[in-house]
Write a protein that holds these residues in place. Structure first.
Motif, PDB file in Angstrom:
ATOM      1  N   GLU A 117      69.020  39.853  45.667  1.00 42.71           N
ATOM      2  CA  GLU A 117      70.083  38.992  46.197  1.00 42.71           C
ATOM      3  C   GLU A 117      71.271  39.789  46.712  1.00 42.71           C
ATOM      4  OE1 GLU A 117      72.606  34.985  44.946  1.00 42.71           O
ATOM      5  OE2 GLU A 117      71.580  36.140  43.383  1.00 42.71           O
ATOM      6  N   LEU A 130      60.274  33.429  45.291  1.00 42.47           N
ATOM      7  CA  LEU A 130      61.376  32.487  45.522  1.00 42.47           C
ATOM      8  C   LEU A 130      62.635  33.216  45.975  1.00 42.47           C
ATOM      9  CD1 LEU A 130      60.772  30.159  42.461  1.00 42.47           C
ATOM     10  CD2 LEU A 130      60.779  29.401  44.861  1.00 42.47           C
ATOM     11  N   ALA A 131      62.908  34.361  45.351  1.00 43.99           N
ATOM     12  CA  ALA A 131      64.087  35.143  45.739  1.00 43.99           C
ATOM     13  C   ALA A 131      63.943  35.678  47.161  1.00 43.99           C
ATOM     14  CB  ALA A 131      64.299  36.289  44.753  1.00 43.99           C
ATOM     15  N   TYR A 140      59.166  34.198  40.591  1.00 40.67           N
ATOM     16  CA  TYR A 140      60.606  34.277  40.848  1.00 40.67           C
ATOM     17  C   TYR A 140      60.893  35.284  41.969  1.00 40.67           C
ATOM     18  CZ  TYR A 140      61.976  38.552  38.095  1.00 40.67           C
ATOM     19  OH  TYR A 140      62.164  39.827  37.621  1.00 40.67           O
ATOM     20  N   ALA A 167      62.498  34.257  49.473  1.00 39.89           N
ATOM     21  CA  ALA A 167      62.710  33.094  50.341  1.00 39.89           C
ATOM     22  C   ALA A 167      64.148  32.590  50.296  1.00 39.89           C
ATOM     23  CB  ALA A 167      61.748  31.981  49.954  1.00 39.89           C
ATOM     24  N   GLY A 168      65.016  33.246  49.516  1.00 37.59           N
ATOM     25  CA  GLY A 168      66.410  32.844  49.435  1.00 37.59           C
ATOM     26  C   GLY A 168      66.696  31.722  48.471  1.00 37.59           C
ATOM     27  N   LYS A 169      65.709  31.346  47.639  1.00 34.15           N
ATOM     28  CA  LYS A 169      65.883  30.247  46.682  1.00 34.15           C
ATOM     29  C   LYS A 169      66.298  30.821  45.324  1.00 34.15           C
ATOM     30  CE  LYS A 169      62.434  27.514  49.164  1.00 34.15           C
ATOM     31  NZ  LYS A 169      61.119  26.827  49.097  1.00 34.15           N
ATOM     32  N   PHE A 170      67.511  31.340  45.281  1.00 32.55           N
ATOM     33  CA  PHE A 170      67.937  32.127  44.132  1.00 32.55           C
ATOM     34  C   PHE A 170      68.190  31.288  42.876  1.00 32.55           C
ATOM     35  CE2 PHE A 170      69.130  34.794  47.804  1.00 32.55           C
ATOM     36  CZ  PHE A 170      68.362  35.915  47.481  1.00 32.55           C
ATOM     37  N   ASP A 171      68.662  30.068  43.007  1.00 38.20           N
ATOM     38  CA  ASP A 171      68.926  29.248  41.823  1.00 38.20           C
ATOM     39  C   ASP A 171      67.630  28.945  41.063  1.00 38.20           C
ATOM     40  OD1 ASP A 171      71.591  29.243  42.391  1.00 38.20           O
ATOM     41  OD2 ASP A 171      71.610  27.259  43.343  1.00 38.20           O
ATOM     42  N   VAL A 172      66.592  28.570  41.805  1.00 39.22           N
ATOM     43  CA  VAL A 172      65.306  28.288  41.170  1.00 39.22           C
ATOM     44  C   VAL A 172      64.707  29.576  40.617  1.00 39.22           C
ATOM     45  CG1 VAL A 172      63.011  27.303  41.490  1.00 39.22           C
ATOM     46  CG2 VAL A 172      64.938  26.390  42.784  1.00 39.22           C
ATOM     47  N   ALA A 173      64.817  30.651  41.398  1.00 40.26           N
ATOM     48  CA  ALA A 173      64.279  31.937  40.959  1.00 40.26           C
ATOM     49  C   ALA A 173      64.928  32.389  39.648  1.00 40.26           C
ATOM     50  CB  ALA A 173      64.500  32.991  42.040  1.00 40.26           C
ATOM     51  N   ARG A 174      66.229  32.172  39.545  1.00 34.45           N
ATOM     52  CA  ARG A 174      66.952  32.618  38.345  1.00 34.45           C
ATOM     53  C   ARG A 174      66.509  31.845  37.108  1.00 34.45           C
ATOM     54  NH1 ARG A 174      71.168  32.837  40.779  1.00 34.45           N
ATOM     55  NH2 ARG A 174      71.120  35.054  41.260  1.00 34.45           N
TER      56      ARG A 174
END
Length: 317
Positions: A211, A241-242, A238, A244-251
């Motif tokens: 990120e 997902l990261a 995760y 792909a820029g989907k950091f909240d879900v990845a976290r």
């Protein structure tokens, strides 16, 4: 080789991506190299876990206890089993410069993707930066394959970001495994841009480095096959997902692995990372086996404590 020497940086920029794992080498009870066991593990790592690349014959693999012929065989097996389905980076690290060259040329001839060479231990040196730069320059002059630097405390010093950036200018330097405090690898990342891949072995920081630093390469240690199973691939998930820029879900997925991380950290005896890692592999159904001298084996008490933590950590297996 899949690229010409002059194209090594461009090739690595495009292909050296994703999660790469550092392989532990399985040995039989009599101490001999368990080739079938390594093949079994590699197949699981690639086919079931979709690990993108393997770091072969490094410190995790106990290269320091292996003969030159065993290390060459280690390289050959990895190339055969990966067979284009995963990439390879072969450790040619050694204190003897001729041995480094021989291993690197063997990797080059076998069809490995890259080699990694750690910074040498130095003795009675008053100009370490010039010495280390010359070391990597000599390697680049004599090899065509892409080379990753590797700086870690076991060398007795750490390469500065400024030195790493200077070495990164050499034509077939493609990456660095930088086992240093975070502020050092952050600075190096900003200094070299996309000239080479910068990475470190800390899985704890992997998502943050995707990120905050734009990293696309985890290079590399054992978590990719210790935190995951065929039916529980949360590190893979995760990471994707990261990317792909989907950091909240990845976290959220990353944090759900905290009980597994704690089970490993809380039961790993000081000075026994390979022995503990191999036993954890066995609990996961992978091939482990003993470590070689001078490393210490786990005691039965240490195994029992590890087994109890493994059973309670929530890893689906």
């Amino acid at each position: 080789m899949k690229y010409a020497k002059r194209d090594a940086k461009d090739y690595a920029r495009e292909h050296m991506r994703g999660i790469w794992a550092a392989a532990l080498n399985p040995f039989h009870e009599d101490g001999s190299f368990n080739e079938d066991g390594l093949r079994h593990n590699i197949r699981h790592w690639i086919d079931d876990l979709e690990i993108a690349g393997l770091f072969i014959a490094g410190k995790q693999g106990e290269f320091f206890s292996m003969s030159l012929e065993e290390r060459k065989r280690n390289i050959e097996i990895a190339v055969e089993e990966c067979d284009g389905k995963a990439a390879t980076i072969m450790s040619a690290s050694d204190q003897n410069f001729d041995t480094v060259l021989e291993l690197a040329r063997h990797a080059q001839d076998c069809g490995a993707d890259y080699v990694v060479v750690h910074a040498p231990m130095l003795h009675f040196v008053t100009d370490p930066d010039e010495t280390v730069y010359n070391y990597y320059k000599l390697l680049c002059d004599r090899l065509d394959i892409g080379i990753a630097m590797w700086s870690h405390p076991d060398s007795g010093y750490l390469m500065s970001p400024e030195l790493c950036a200077r070495v990164a200018e050499l034509p077939n330097i493609v990456a660095i495994k930088y086992s240093v405090p975070r502020e050092m690898y952050v600075r190096l990342t900003h200094m070299v841009g996309d000239k080479i891949q910068v990475s470190t072995a800390s899985e704890d920081d992997w998502l943050d480095n995707i990120e905050e630093l734009g990293w696309r390469l985890y290079l590399c240690s054992s978590p990719p096959y210790q935190l995951q199973t065929k039916t529980d691939r949360r590190m893979h998930d995760y990471t994707q997902l990261a990317f792909a820029g989907k950091f909240d879900v990845a976290r959220k997925i990353r944090d759900s692995l905290d009980p597994v991380r704690e089970a490993i950290r809380g039961t790993k005896p000081g000075g026994k990372p390979q022995a503990h890692g191999k036993y954890w592999q066995e609990l996961l159904g992978q091939v482990g086996g003993p470590v070689r001298a001078p490393l210490l084996q786990l005691t039965e008490e240490e195994k029992a404590r590890t087994r109890a933590a493994f059973d309670a950590c929530g890893l689906k297996h």
